[in-house]
Enzyme design. Structure first.
Site, PDB file in Angstrom:
ATOM      1  N   ASP A 157      -2.418   6.625   9.028  1.00 28.73           N
ATOM      2  CA  ASP A 157      -3.687   6.056   9.460  1.00 28.73           C
ATOM      3  C   ASP A 157      -4.442   7.071  10.319  1.00 28.73           C
ATOM      4  O   ASP A 157      -5.645   7.291  10.141  1.00 28.73           O
ATOM      5  CB  ASP A 157      -3.423   4.772  10.245  1.00 28.73           C
ATOM      6  CG  ASP A 157      -4.649   3.879  10.359  1.00 28.73           C
ATOM      7  OD1 ASP A 157      -5.589   4.035   9.560  1.00 28.73           O
ATOM      8  OD2 ASP A 157      -4.650   3.007  11.246  1.00 28.73           O
ATOM      9  N   HIS A 164     -10.959   5.076   4.319  1.00 32.89           N
ATOM     10  CA  HIS A 164     -10.657   3.656   4.512  1.00 32.89           C
ATOM     11  C   HIS A 164     -11.309   2.784   3.441  1.00 32.89           C
ATOM     12  O   HIS A 164     -10.771   1.734   3.080  1.00 32.89           O
ATOM     13  CB  HIS A 164     -11.063   3.208   5.917  1.00 32.89           C
ATOM     14  CG  HIS A 164      -9.973   3.406   6.923  1.00 32.89           C
ATOM     15  ND1 HIS A 164      -9.677   4.645   7.472  1.00 32.89           N
ATOM     16  CD2 HIS A 164      -9.076   2.539   7.456  1.00 32.89           C
ATOM     17  CE1 HIS A 164      -8.668   4.519   8.306  1.00 32.89           C
ATOM     18  NE2 HIS A 164      -8.274   3.256   8.309  1.00 32.89           N
ATOM     19  N   HIS A 209      -9.031   3.096   0.518  1.00 32.32           N
ATOM     20  CA  HIS A 209      -7.868   2.242   0.812  1.00 32.32           C
ATOM     21  C   HIS A 209      -8.163   0.796   0.443  1.00 32.32           C
ATOM     22  O   HIS A 209      -7.354   0.112  -0.205  1.00 32.32           O
ATOM     23  CB  HIS A 209      -7.507   2.322   2.294  1.00 32.32           C
ATOM     24  CG  HIS A 209      -6.668   1.177   2.771  1.00 32.32           C
ATOM     25  ND1 HIS A 209      -7.215  -0.040   3.148  1.00 32.32           N
ATOM     26  CD2 HIS A 209      -5.333   1.028   2.890  1.00 32.32           C
ATOM     27  CE1 HIS A 209      -6.252  -0.876   3.484  1.00 32.32           C
ATOM     28  NE2 HIS A 209      -5.093  -0.258   3.342  1.00 32.32           N
ATOM     29  N   HIS A 268      -0.531  -0.121   5.492  1.00 27.77           N
ATOM     30  CA  HIS A 268      -1.913   0.342   5.582  1.00 27.77           C
ATOM     31  C   HIS A 268      -1.983   1.867   5.685  1.00 27.77           C
ATOM     32  O   HIS A 268      -2.695   2.523   4.919  1.00 27.77           O
ATOM     33  CB  HIS A 268      -2.570  -0.295   6.811  1.00 27.77           C
ATOM     34  CG  HIS A 268      -3.920   0.237   7.146  1.00 27.77           C
ATOM     35  ND1 HIS A 268      -5.068  -0.183   6.520  1.00 27.77           N
ATOM     36  CD2 HIS A 268      -4.313   1.170   8.061  1.00 27.77           C
ATOM     37  CE1 HIS A 268      -6.112   0.455   7.023  1.00 27.77           C
ATOM     38  NE2 HIS A 268      -5.685   1.291   7.956  1.00 27.77           N
TER      39      HIS A 268
END
Length: 379
Positions: free
Chosen positions: A169, A264, A267, A281
């Protein structure tokens, strides 16, 4: 130009720091609503008992249901009023932390992560879900948590996969902040309490946020491998302490005040592929960061550096690493379509975005990752 930067009032981390929890409760009163999964409470019960007795405070256990829903938030607010709690504590992973943010609404909030898997603990936002666990809405509050407190001993004794996911992340933080800075895109730090993003006054990122995002990336390269080894051995070392700070504080400030971009958003698109559902994540963000670098045609040396880092600590570099062994062109376009919806952060990239370009970037990133693994003898 309007700029904004947001951060917790206090961030503190150290070995056995949970023993000082009562001190922070005492700054608000003598009782706190504890929002935490029972398993997380059990993991740290001995330390909680010590701090309760040492500082003569009361922890009101909430019986947290495990999901951040509107009904659960309402129930916990009523419990806090009934028990006259002086502050709110969110202890554990993302769901407990988000629920605590929603209950406190920016006042007298202490966040105590028990894993370093994401950068959410420092932020002034939360994600609300339905009773079935589906995404419902984002919530923004007037300020970030009052205290973010990290017990590094607890983090060291959590499964290493959480720490590595947190590094995945954090890996995107600099590249997304850099893209946002180049495109002068608005950042989450400018969003006020109770106002949806579309209605909020625009604020750009600060030089401080971009500098922290860059430091985030530099620390990952410097300490990531040794931090993973330390966590494998359940030991607190300077490298592990630095990576905990990187995963939670540097990445948290970097994303919220520096901005999100393609990684993101990609993602979020990848989550439509069933194979990805068993991956964390940060694991999916790591691959998505590679896709962003392909999308922006980053220098080869930069791409190689990211691939080497991911390989060294066990982060995904291709789609198979996140459960997608094959993908059709139709599926690629579906992922890209979701990544490119108008409100997504991918539009912070400093050039026009098309679904076709994003689909191609994902496919090429996958191939680059596969060839990289093959060159390392990993396939």
């Amino acid at each position: 130009m309007r700029k904004a930067f947001i951060s917790p009032s206090k961030y503190v981390q150290g070995e056995n720091e949970l023993l000082n929890l009562g001190y922070f409760i005492r700054t608000y009163g003598d009782s706190a609503l504890l929002i935490a999964h029972p398993e997380d409470v059990e993991r740290v019960k001995d330390k909680l008992d010590v701090t309760i007795n040492k500082f003569n405070v009361t922890l009101v256990e909430s019986g947290f249901h495990g999901e951040c829903t509107r009904d659960e938030i309402k129930r916990l607010k009523e419990l806090a009023r009934e028990k006259k709690c002086s502050c709110t504590i969110g202890l554990g992973g993302g769901k407990a932390i988000d629920t605590a943010k929603c209950v406190a609404e920016g006042d007298a909030l202490i966040i105590v992560p028990t894993i370093a898997a994401t950068d959410a603990p420092t932020s002034h936002s939360a994600v609300i879900y339905t009773e079935e666990g589906a995404f419902e809405d984002y919530a923004y509050f007037k300020q970030s948590p009052s205290v973010v407190m990290i017990d590094t001993t607890v983090i060291a004794n959590a499964p290493t996969r959480f720490l590595v996911s947190g590094m995945g992340d954090a890996l995107s933080t600099y590249y997304e902040a850099r893209a946002t800075s180049r495109s002068f895109t608005k950042v989450n730090a400018g969003l006020p309490c109770g106002v949806h993003e579309g209605a909020a006054p625009v604020a750009r990122g600060t030089k401080a946020a971009l500098a922290l995002a860059k430091l985030c990336y530099e620390t990952l390269l410097e300490d990531g491998v040794n931090a993973k080894i330390a966590c494998d051995s359940n030991q607190v070392t300077p490298a592990l302490e630095n990576i905990i700070e990187t995963n939670i504080l540097l990445s948290g400030l970097g994303f919220e005040s520096g901005g999100l971009a393609a990684a993101h958003a990609i993602h979020n698109g990848l989550t439509v592929l069933p194979g990805t559902h068993h991956y964390f994540h940060g694991e999916k963000v790591a691959f998505s960061t590679i896709a962003q670098l392909v999308l922006e045609n980053a220098p080869q040396a930069e791409l190689n550096e990211v691939l080497e880092f991911c390989s060294a600590i066990g982060l995904p570099v291709c789609l198979a690493d996140i459960g997608v062994n094959s993908i059709t062109q139709e599926e690629l376009l579906k992922v890209a379509q979701i990544a490119c919806i108008p409100e997504e952060s991918i539009h912070a990239m400093p050039f026009p975005i098309t679904e076709e370009a994003v689909a191609s970037a994902i496919a090429v990133a996958d191939q680059i990752g596969r060839e990289f693994k093959k060159s390392k003898g990993a396939l």
